[in-house]
Scaffold this motif. Structure first.
Motif, PDB file in Angstrom:
ATOM      1  N   PHE A 118     -78.341 -55.095  50.149  1.00  0.00           N
ATOM      2  CA  PHE A 118     -77.399 -54.023  50.474  1.00  0.00           C
ATOM      3  C   PHE A 118     -76.216 -53.961  49.507  1.00  0.00           C
ATOM      4  CE2 PHE A 118     -79.090 -54.078  54.960  1.00  0.00           C
ATOM      5  CZ  PHE A 118     -79.452 -52.737  54.994  1.00  0.00           C
ATOM      6  N   ILE A 119     -75.772 -55.110  49.001  1.00  0.00           N
ATOM      7  CA  ILE A 119     -74.560 -55.153  48.179  1.00  0.00           C
ATOM      8  C   ILE A 119     -74.946 -55.172  46.699  1.00  0.00           C
ATOM      9  CG2 ILE A 119     -72.438 -56.407  47.659  1.00  0.00           C
ATOM     10  CD1 ILE A 119     -72.534 -57.558  50.474  1.00  0.00           C
ATOM     11  N   LYS A 120     -74.675 -54.086  46.016  1.00  0.00           N
ATOM     12  CA  LYS A 120     -75.047 -53.940  44.614  1.00  0.00           C
ATOM     13  C   LYS A 120     -74.355 -54.995  43.754  1.00  0.00           C
ATOM     14  CE  LYS A 120     -75.452 -48.924  45.138  1.00  0.00           C
ATOM     15  NZ  LYS A 120     -74.850 -47.605  44.775  1.00  0.00           N
ATOM     16  N   GLY A 121     -75.150 -55.658  42.901  1.00  0.00           N
ATOM     17  CA  GLY A 121     -74.588 -56.623  41.965  1.00  0.00           C
ATOM     18  C   GLY A 121     -74.180 -57.943  42.570  1.00  0.00           C
ATOM     19  N   SER A 122     -74.500 -58.170  43.843  1.00  0.00           N
ATOM     20  CA  SER A 122     -74.134 -59.445  44.476  1.00  0.00           C
ATOM     21  C   SER A 122     -74.992 -60.583  43.931  1.00  0.00           C
ATOM     22  CB  SER A 122     -74.287 -59.347  45.994  1.00  0.00           C
ATOM     23  OG  SER A 122     -75.631 -59.044  46.353  1.00  0.00           O
TER      24      SER A 122
ATOM     25  N   ASP B  35     -72.292 -53.213  62.922  1.00  0.00           N
ATOM     26  CA  ASP B  35     -73.351 -52.943  61.957  1.00  0.00           C
ATOM     27  C   ASP B  35     -72.721 -52.424  60.666  1.00  0.00           C
ATOM     28  OD1 ASP B  35     -75.570 -52.229  60.540  1.00  0.00           O
ATOM     29  OD2 ASP B  35     -76.394 -50.863  62.045  1.00  0.00           O
ATOM     30  N   LEU B  36     -72.726 -53.247  59.638  1.00  0.00           N
ATOM     31  CA  LEU B  36     -72.113 -52.878  58.366  1.00  0.00           C
ATOM     32  C   LEU B  36     -73.099 -52.258  57.379  1.00  0.00           C
ATOM     33  CD1 LEU B  36     -69.844 -56.012  57.779  1.00  0.00           C
ATOM     34  CD2 LEU B  36     -69.194 -53.789  58.695  1.00  0.00           C
ATOM     35  N   ARG B  37     -74.354 -52.198  57.742  1.00  0.00           N
ATOM     36  CA  ARG B  37     -75.380 -51.764  56.786  1.00  0.00           C
ATOM     37  C   ARG B  37     -75.114 -50.393  56.162  1.00  0.00           C
ATOM     38  NH1 ARG B  37     -80.521 -52.873  60.529  1.00  0.00           N
ATOM     39  NH2 ARG B  37     -79.112 -51.721  61.907  1.00  0.00           N
ATOM     40  N   PRO B  38     -74.641 -49.390  56.916  1.00  0.00           N
ATOM     41  CA  PRO B  38     -74.438 -48.070  56.295  1.00  0.00           C
ATOM     42  C   PRO B  38     -73.332 -48.039  55.243  1.00  0.00           C
ATOM     43  CG  PRO B  38     -74.527 -47.896  58.704  1.00  0.00           C
ATOM     44  CD  PRO B  38     -74.382 -49.347  58.372  1.00  0.00           C
ATOM     45  N   TRP B  39     -72.470 -49.047  55.212  1.00  0.00           N
ATOM     46  CA  TRP B  39     -71.281 -49.003  54.368  1.00  0.00           C
ATOM     47  C   TRP B  39     -71.328 -49.956  53.182  1.00  0.00           C
ATOM     48  CZ3 TRP B  39     -69.544 -44.874  56.435  1.00  0.00           C
ATOM     49  CH2 TRP B  39     -69.632 -44.676  57.815  1.00  0.00           C
ATOM     50  N   LEU B  40     -72.273 -50.871  53.157  1.00  0.00           N
ATOM     51  CA  LEU B  40     -72.232 -51.940  52.162  1.00  0.00           C
ATOM     52  C   LEU B  40     -72.461 -51.443  50.734  1.00  0.00           C
ATOM     53  CD1 LEU B  40     -73.965 -54.838  54.108  1.00  0.00           C
ATOM     54  CD2 LEU B  40     -71.528 -54.539  53.630  1.00  0.00           C
ATOM     55  N   SER B  41     -73.163 -50.352  50.569  1.00  0.00           N
ATOM     56  CA  SER B  41     -73.367 -49.817  49.216  1.00  0.00           C
ATOM     57  C   SER B  41     -72.064 -49.300  48.604  1.00  0.00           C
ATOM     58  CB  SER B  41     -74.409 -48.692  49.237  1.00  0.00           C
ATOM     59  OG  SER B  41     -73.938 -47.601  50.009  1.00  0.00           O
ATOM     60  N   LEU B  42     -71.044 -49.083  49.431  1.00  0.00           N
ATOM     61  CA  LEU B  42     -69.757 -48.579  48.969  1.00  0.00           C
ATOM     62  C   LEU B  42     -68.765 -49.698  48.649  1.00  0.00           C
ATOM     63  CD1 LEU B  42     -69.304 -45.813  51.718  1.00  0.00           C
ATOM     64  CD2 LEU B  42     -70.324 -45.540  49.443  1.00  0.00           C
ATOM     65  N   LEU B  43     -69.194 -50.940  48.765  1.00  0.00           N
ATOM     66  CA  LEU B  43     -68.262 -52.070  48.734  1.00  0.00           C
ATOM     67  C   LEU B  43     -67.474 -52.164  47.427  1.00  0.00           C
ATOM     68  CD1 LEU B  43     -67.222 -54.483  50.345  1.00  0.00           C
ATOM     69  CD2 LEU B  43     -69.096 -55.832  49.397  1.00  0.00           C
TER      70      LEU B  43
ATOM     71  N   TYR C 181     -75.637 -57.419  59.991  1.00  0.00           N
ATOM     72  CA  TYR C 181     -75.658 -56.895  61.368  1.00  0.00           C
ATOM     73  C   TYR C 181     -76.268 -57.971  62.252  1.00  0.00           C
ATOM     74  CZ  TYR C 181     -77.045 -53.896  65.332  1.00  0.00           C
ATOM     75  OH  TYR C 181     -77.218 -53.354  66.584  1.00  0.00           O
ATOM     76  N   PHE C 182     -75.399 -58.786  62.858  1.00  0.00           N
ATOM     77  CA  PHE C 182     -75.894 -59.919  63.628  1.00  0.00           C
ATOM     78  C   PHE C 182     -76.716 -59.473  64.841  1.00  0.00           C
ATOM     79  CE2 PHE C 182     -75.268 -63.542  66.634  1.00  0.00           C
ATOM     80  CZ  PHE C 182     -75.938 -64.495  65.879  1.00  0.00           C
ATOM     81  N   GLY C 183     -76.438 -58.272  65.344  1.00  0.00           N
ATOM     82  CA  GLY C 183     -77.210 -57.765  66.474  1.00  0.00           C
ATOM     83  C   GLY C 183     -78.675 -57.558  66.161  1.00  0.00           C
ATOM     84  N   ASP C 184     -79.017 -57.504  64.861  1.00  0.00           N
ATOM     85  CA  ASP C 184     -80.405 -57.339  64.437  1.00  0.00           C
ATOM     86  C   ASP C 184     -81.031 -58.657  63.992  1.00  0.00           C
ATOM     87  OD1 ASP C 184     -82.573 -55.444  63.940  1.00  0.00           O
ATOM     88  OD2 ASP C 184     -82.254 -55.838  61.801  1.00  0.00           O
TER      89      ASP C 184
END
Length: 212
Positions: free
Chosen positions: A179-183, A145-153, A91-94
């Motif tokens: 945020f990204i599991k297993g990354s 803002d992608l933070r709410p969705w990254l766990s579903l990647l 989320y570059f805005g943050d």
């Protein structure tokens, strides 16, 4: 392991020229480089990109291109094999304060694109940009803002970040990693484009793309 039909997505205010000699599908985003596609919004952009891809690909996204790669993987998972995210923020805005973002946009308007390109890329860079559309794209990028969705990647993801990145601070890579599991997180000694040129970046991609 070689990259699978790689698709390269450049960052804001650049073009596919940053990936010059690399083999694969190199995208010019709307308003950038040789693209003649008008920019409307990120959703339309991702839909158009998905329609243009003939099969399943490894995506290499740099900076804003990393955000677009993530959106593509979330919305069209059948099009994506693995993700290589270079200098990317969830989320570059943050990543910057609102005050600093305003100052950044004003400085671009005052000093031109060369100011930003020198900060972001290790060599001289010139290519076309439709500035009004590009500034709208920058606004949308800041607000995505992608933070709410990254766990579903659910995609194998490699996060590659320069420890001296002045555009997307290194802490953003740590956030993305959490945020990204297993990354997997790979830290390079460079800046926002964390290699001296595109062949140096490819060498890193090939190394980290193996099943470690």
């Amino acid at each position: 392991m070689a990259l699978i039909s790689p698709v390269f997505i450049h960052g804001w205010a650049f073009s596919s020229k940053v990936f010059g000699r690399l083999e694969g599908i190199k995208i010019d985003l709307p308003a950038h480089g040789e693209s003649r596609e008008p920019y409307r919004d990120f959703n339309s952009l991702v839909n158009s990109l998905a329609l243009s891809l003939p099969g399943k690909h490894d995506l290499v996204g740099w900076s804003m291109g990393g955000t677009i790669a993530l959106l593509l993987a979330l919305k069209f998972p059948s099009k994506v094999n693995r993700l290589f995210l270079v200098g990317t923020s969830p989320y570059f805005g943050d990543a910057w304060s609102e005050k600093n973002l305003r100052a950044f946009k004003l400085r671009i308007k005052k000093e031109g694109l060369s100011y930003f390109r020198k900060l972001a890329y290790p060599r001289d860079f010139e290519d076309k940009l439709e500035e009004d559309q590009a500034m709208k794209m920058l606004d949308d990028y800041v607000e995505t803002d992608l933070r709410p969705w990254l766990s579903l990647l659910g995609k194998k993801t490699f996060i590659i970040h320069g420890e001296r990145d002045r555009i997307v601070p290194f802490v953003e890579a740590l956030k993305l990693y959490n945020f990204i599991k297993g990354s997997k997180l790979i830290v390079l000694p460079g800046g926002h484009f964390p290699a001296e040129d595109e062949t140096g970046l490819l060498s890193t991609l090939l190394k980290v793309g193996k099943d470690l």
